[in-house]
Design an enzyme around this catalytic site. Structure first.
Site: not given
Length: 137
Positions: A129, A56, A58, A127, A90
């Protein structure tokens, strides 16, 4: 819980819209993104569509910004070609943006409801990372 509203960076929206109008041609490049770095610079990029799931706009922008030495992004926006306007990131981009820039602001909405929100507001109870990596000894 959402955070307080942030001002909308209209210059950033116009930068992405300009790239969408002038650089997005055909099916390979249909989205443009623009981000403002902490030092005020604006970085732009386009997506690289591919049937295997190309990146994408981004995500391309993250690499483009790093190549230009802009490692701390403040605000980001994506705009579609053919005058589609602002398009929210997204799910995959939301997660990556959160992991790279946990304080990032994202411009979302359409028409009169364009607004700037924190990436954490777009991915609540997410979440993170970095929270799950073993500390290096």
């Amino acid at each position: 819980m959402t955070s307080r509203p942030h001002p909308v960076d209209h210059e950033l929206i116009e930068a992405a819209a300009h790239i969408a109008r002038t650089r997005c041609r055909g099916d390979n490049h249909t989205m443009a993104a623009a981000a403002r770095a902490q030092d005020g610079r604006i970085v732009t990029a386009v997506n690289a569509y591919h049937f295997t799931g190309g990146p994408c706009a981004e995500l391309v922008l993250i690499g483009t910004a790093a190549a230009q030495g802009a490692y701390d992004l403040d605000t980001i926006v994506a705009v579609g070609d053919r005058d589609r306007g602002v398009v929210p990131p997204c799910g995959r981009c939301r997660q990556v943006l959160l992991d790279y820039f946990p304080t990032l602001k994202v411009i979302v909405g359409t028409g009169d409801s364009i607004r700037t929100v924190r990436i954490t507001d777009l991915l609540p109870e997410s979440y993170v990372w970095a929270d799950h990596q073993l500390d290096a000894e």
